[in-house]
Scaffold this motif. Structure first.
Motif, PDB file in Angstrom:
ATOM      1  N   SER A 163       0.825  -1.201   0.000  1.00  0.00           N
ATOM      2  CA  SER A 163       0.000   0.000   0.000  1.00  0.00           C
ATOM      3  C   SER A 163       0.863   1.256   0.000  1.00  0.00           C
ATOM      4  N   MET A 164       1.889   1.268   0.836  1.00  0.00           N
ATOM      5  CA  MET A 164       2.773   2.439   0.911  1.00  0.00           C
ATOM      6  C   MET A 164       3.607   2.585  -0.369  1.00  0.00           C
ATOM      7  N   ALA A 165       4.016   1.465  -0.960  1.00  0.00           N
ATOM      8  CA  ALA A 165       4.796   1.534  -2.199  1.00  0.00           C
ATOM      9  C   ALA A 165       3.964   2.113  -3.336  1.00  0.00           C
ATOM     10  N   VAL A 166       2.687   1.729  -3.395  1.00  0.00           N
ATOM     11  CA  VAL A 166       1.807   2.284  -4.431  1.00  0.00           C
ATOM     12  C   VAL A 166       1.597   3.778  -4.198  1.00  0.00           C
ATOM     13  N   ALA A 167       1.367   4.166  -2.953  1.00  0.00           N
ATOM     14  CA  ALA A 167       1.179   5.586  -2.640  1.00  0.00           C
ATOM     15  C   ALA A 167       2.406   6.403  -3.024  1.00  0.00           C
ATOM     16  N   ALA A 168       3.593   5.807  -2.906  1.00  0.00           N
ATOM     17  CA  ALA A 168       4.834   6.532  -3.206  1.00  0.00           C
ATOM     18  C   ALA A 168       5.009   6.821  -4.687  1.00  0.00           C
ATOM     19  N   LEU A 169       4.226   6.150  -5.547  1.00  0.00           N
ATOM     20  CA  LEU A 169       4.362   6.362  -6.988  1.00  0.00           C
ATOM     21  C   LEU A 169       3.841   7.723  -7.435  1.00  0.00           C
ATOM     22  N   ALA A 170       2.791   8.225  -6.787  1.00  0.00           N
ATOM     23  CA  ALA A 170       2.197   9.482  -7.259  1.00  0.00           C
ATOM     24  C   ALA A 170       1.652  10.339  -6.127  1.00  0.00           C
ATOM     25  N   LEU A 171       0.870   9.752  -5.234  1.00  0.00           N
ATOM     26  CA  LEU A 171       0.195  10.552  -4.214  1.00  0.00           C
ATOM     27  C   LEU A 171       1.162  11.127  -3.193  1.00  0.00           C
ATOM     28  N   LYS A 172       2.025  10.315  -2.623  1.00  0.00           N
ATOM     29  CA  LYS A 172       2.911  10.793  -1.559  1.00  0.00           C
ATOM     30  C   LYS A 172       3.816  11.944  -2.025  1.00  0.00           C
ATOM     31  N   PRO A 173       4.403  11.889  -3.231  1.00  0.00           N
ATOM     32  CA  PRO A 173       5.216  13.035  -3.663  1.00  0.00           C
ATOM     33  C   PRO A 173       4.428  14.341  -3.724  1.00  0.00           C
ATOM     34  N   ARG A 174       3.142  14.263  -4.118  1.00  0.00           N
ATOM     35  CA  ARG A 174       2.329  15.489  -4.143  1.00  0.00           C
ATOM     36  C   ARG A 174       2.129  16.027  -2.730  1.00  0.00           C
ATOM     37  N   LEU A 175       1.866  15.144  -1.794  1.00  0.00           N
ATOM     38  CA  LEU A 175       1.650  15.585  -0.421  1.00  0.00           C
ATOM     39  C   LEU A 175       2.943  16.103   0.196  1.00  0.00           C
ATOM     40  N   ASP A 176       4.057  15.468  -0.141  1.00  0.00           N
ATOM     41  CA  ASP A 176       5.340  15.929   0.396  1.00  0.00           C
ATOM     42  C   ASP A 176       5.689  17.322  -0.099  1.00  0.00           C
ATOM     43  N   ALA A 177       5.144  17.679  -1.270  1.00  0.00           N
ATOM     44  CA  ALA A 177       5.447  18.993  -1.853  1.00  0.00           C
ATOM     45  C   ALA A 177       4.534  20.099  -1.326  1.00  0.00           C
ATOM     46  N   VAL A 178       3.500  19.733  -0.564  1.00  0.00           N
ATOM     47  CA  VAL A 178       2.575  20.737  -0.052  1.00  0.00           C
ATOM     48  C   VAL A 178       3.289  21.620   0.964  1.00  0.00           C
ATOM     49  N   ASP A 179       3.197  22.929   0.758  1.00  0.00           N
ATOM     50  CA  ASP A 179       3.801  23.912   1.660  1.00  0.00           C
ATOM     51  C   ASP A 179       2.742  24.333   2.669  1.00  0.00           C
ATOM     52  N   VAL A 185      -4.909  23.160  -1.550  1.00  0.00           N
ATOM     53  CA  VAL A 185      -6.121  22.385  -1.313  1.00  0.00           C
ATOM     54  C   VAL A 185      -5.930  21.003  -1.930  1.00  0.00           C
ATOM     55  N   VAL A 186      -6.194  19.964  -1.140  1.00  0.00           N
ATOM     56  CA  VAL A 186      -6.089  18.586  -1.619  1.00  0.00           C
ATOM     57  C   VAL A 186      -7.507  18.042  -1.782  1.00  0.00           C
ATOM     58  N   HIS A 199      -3.377   9.459   6.551  1.00  0.00           N
ATOM     59  CA  HIS A 199      -2.293   8.627   7.076  1.00  0.00           C
ATOM     60  C   HIS A 199      -0.935   9.142   6.616  1.00  0.00           C
ATOM     61  N   LEU A 200      -0.830   9.488   5.343  1.00  0.00           N
ATOM     62  CA  LEU A 200       0.447   9.948   4.796  1.00  0.00           C
ATOM     63  C   LEU A 200       0.854  11.320   5.330  1.00  0.00           C
ATOM     64  N   ALA A 201      -0.140  12.114   5.757  1.00  0.00           N
ATOM     65  CA  ALA A 201       0.172  13.451   6.275  1.00  0.00           C
ATOM     66  C   ALA A 201       0.970  13.372   7.571  1.00  0.00           C
ATOM     67  N   LYS A 202       0.789  12.295   8.345  1.00  0.00           N
ATOM     68  CA  LYS A 202       1.561  12.056   9.569  1.00  0.00           C
ATOM     69  C   LYS A 202       1.605  13.286  10.470  1.00  0.00           C
ATOM     70  N   GLY A 203       0.434  13.822  10.766  1.00  0.00           N
ATOM     71  CA  GLY A 203       0.348  14.935  11.705  1.00  0.00           C
ATOM     72  C   GLY A 203       0.469  16.317  11.087  1.00  0.00           C
ATOM     73  N   ARG A 204       0.843  16.410   9.815  1.00  0.00           N
ATOM     74  CA  ARG A 204       0.890  17.713   9.148  1.00  0.00           C
ATOM     75  C   ARG A 204      -0.531  18.221   8.923  1.00  0.00           C
ATOM     76  N   ASP A 205      -0.663  19.508   8.744  1.00  0.00           N
ATOM     77  CA  ASP A 205      -1.979  20.124   8.574  1.00  0.00           C
ATOM     78  C   ASP A 205      -2.439  19.970   7.131  1.00  0.00           C
ATOM     79  N   ILE A 206      -2.712  18.731   6.755  1.00  0.00           N
ATOM     80  CA  ILE A 206      -3.173  18.422   5.404  1.00  0.00           C
ATOM     81  C   ILE A 206      -4.426  17.563   5.536  1.00  0.00           C
ATOM     82  N   ARG A 207      -5.494  17.986   4.895  1.00  0.00           N
ATOM     83  CA  ARG A 207      -6.740  17.223   4.920  1.00  0.00           C
ATOM     84  C   ARG A 207      -7.365  17.248   3.541  1.00  0.00           C
ATOM     85  N   ALA A 208      -7.789  16.082   3.089  1.00  0.00           N
ATOM     86  CA  ALA A 208      -8.471  16.023   1.798  1.00  0.00           C
ATOM     87  C   ALA A 208      -9.894  16.539   1.935  1.00  0.00           C
TER      88      ALA A 208
END
Length: 238
Positions: A163-179, A185-186, A199-208
């Motif tokens: 699950s995490m490997a699939v997320a790393a293909l596209a979704l996680k890089p977008r979230l990591d780039a969020v300032d 807005v996600v 889950h990927l936000a890991k406590g950051r102020d990011i909400r879909a």
């Protein structure tokens, strides 16, 4: 969420009545409980096959896909096929049925978008990306691919690494780039996708946010008045 969907549809000139207590049966399909799925689907079809041809707008893309694709295959009845033919996602309803002069609330200049896999696969004629651009969002950074959660799949311990490997293909890089200082807005209509984002936000102020939340006219009532309805067909939404 149902309230936001109803307000958006009405604001776009698509009056609707919210249906409560219905289920597409997908949870039972995905876990192999087909007899239970058929019973639940039959009850839903019996309720929705009301002799009308109103579109059935479904806010959750996986539920919409189950009603469009799985229900007629598993039940193989004319009623199931009639219901399936009426099913639309919120994106599809707004793309095809919205009043031409509909103006949603002010939208952000850019959004990060996770489109649900079932929307790609089952409702190919309309994409959230295209709708957002048409409505005035300048940049739509779409994570093209699966979020990795895939319903119950990512919740199972033996599948977590996949699950995490699939997320790393596209979704996680977008979230990591969020300032977070200048938040993006996600947008994610799928419950699984939104859960994975949390889950990927890991406590950051990011909400879909769901598309309905982004377009909800309640956010701009003080600045605008509701446009009159123009006789569009009523729709069921759930």
């Amino acid at each position: 969420m149902a309230g936001a969907v109803g307000r958006v549809l009405a604001d776009a000139g698509i009056p609707c009545a919210v249906e409560d207590g219905l289920c597409c049966g997908l949870t039972w399909v995905s876990t192999g409980q087909l007899a239970t799925a058929r019973r639940i689907m039959t009850r839903t079809v019996n309720h929705l096959d009301d002799g009308d041809d109103r579109p059935i707008v479904v806010a959750e893309p996986s539920c919409a896909a189950a009603l469009r694709h799985d229900v007629p295959k598993l039940l193989d009845t004319d009623a199931a096929r009639r219901v399936a033919a009426r099913v639309r996602t919120l994106t599809g309803a707004l793309t095809d049925l919205a009043r031409p002069d509909w103006a949603p609330p002010p939208l952000p200049d850019s959004v990060a978008l996770q489109t649900h896999c079932h929307e790609y696969a089952t409702f190919q004629g309309s994409r959230p990306r295209d709708l957002l651009r048409r409505l005035g969002v300048g940049t739509v950074d779409e994570a093209e691919g699966c979020c990795g959660l895939a319903g119950n799949f990512g919740f199972e311990a033996q599948h977590y690494d996949t699950s995490m490997a699939v997320a790393a293909l596209a979704l996680k890089p977008r979230l990591d780039a969020v300032d977070e200082a200048a938040p993006t807005v996600v947008v994610a209509d799928g419950f699984s996708c939104a859960t994975q984002i949390d889950h990927l936000a890991k406590g950051r102020d990011i909400r879909a946010v769901h598309l309905a939340e982004l377009l909800d006219p309640a956010s701009r009532r003080s600045a605008h008045t509701r446009a009159p309805e123009h006789g569009r067909p009523k729709s069921d939404a759930f």
